[in-house]
Design an enzyme around this catalytic site. Structure first.
Site, PDB file in Angstrom:
ATOM      1  N   LEU A  54      34.999  30.505  43.036  1.00 26.45           N
ATOM      2  CA  LEU A  54      34.587  29.121  43.225  1.00 26.45           C
ATOM      3  C   LEU A  54      33.196  28.991  43.852  1.00 26.45           C
ATOM      4  CD1 LEU A  54      35.226  26.122  43.110  1.00 26.45           C
ATOM      5  CD2 LEU A  54      36.589  26.386  45.182  1.00 26.45           C
ATOM      6  N   CYS A  55      32.876  29.858  44.800  1.00 27.17           N
ATOM      7  CA  CYS A  55      31.612  29.734  45.550  1.00 27.17           C
ATOM      8  C   CYS A  55      30.370  29.707  44.664  1.00 27.17           C
ATOM      9  CB  CYS A  55      31.512  30.831  46.598  1.00 27.17           C
ATOM     10  SG  CYS A  55      32.794  30.713  47.869  1.00 27.17           S
TER      11      CYS A  55
END
Length: 183
Positions: A54-55
């Site tokens: 996700l980052c």
């Protein structure tokens, strides 16, 4: 947790340079402090961990808008609790991060995350926190997401635009629209 109206904490952190300098071990590393950008707007956003799924979506979202933040006089700093060595390694091995235009700060001691009040008690990593800090070092906007939910960099830019007007800006206000007027 720090909120609107609080002073953003002072910091001095190791970092990986943006752009091509951040890909060369001879030029990649620097030390950054809040004093270096005194008198400027700052967008400081935290992510939990490098090498996650996700980052990078958020980091790339802010990267795509970095020119627009710069055009508004704002400096962008991304922060996680990974070391500057891990940041550089991630940039080297994640093709989309190779051209990242801003610094990746290392809060390896978790001091800044703790001072901001965004360190997740269970995971020991920062929540997905975003701070807009005015030229006087005062937090003017903060948003914090759960570890599993990405944020919207375009909304952060919209909020900065609204703050820069110094006026009342209604729901969904966009740059170029008139602010709210009394009477």
């Amino acid at each position: 947790m720090l909120t609107v109206g609080d002073r953003f904490p002072s910091y001095r952190l190791s970092a990986v340079e943006g752009g091509p300098r951040g890909l060369d071990p001879k030029t990649a590393f620097t030390v950054v402090s809040d004093a270096e950008d005194a008198g400027r707007w700052k967008l400081i956003f935290f992510w939990p961990k490098d090498f996650s799924l996700l980052c990078p979506t958020e980091i790339l979202g802010f990267a795509r808008l970095s020119r627009e933040f710069a055009d508004r006089g704002a400096v962008v700093h991304g922060v996680s609790t990974d070391s500057e060595l891990v940041h550089m390694h991630w940039r080297l091995h994640h093709p989309e991060l190779r051209d990242l235009p801003f610094l990746m700060l290392s809060d390896i001691r978790r001091e800044l995350s703790r001072e901001c009040g965004i360190l997740d008690a269970v995971e020991g990593v920062p929540l997905r926190a975003t701070f807009l800090v005015d030229p006087d070092g005062v937090i003017r906007h903060v948003s914090v997401n759960d570890l599993g939910v990405g944020r919207n960099p375009q909304e952060t830019l919209r909020v900065l635009d609204a703050l820069l007007t110094g006026e009342l800006c209604g729901c969904n206000w966009q740059k170029g629209e008139e602010p709210l007027r009394v009477g």
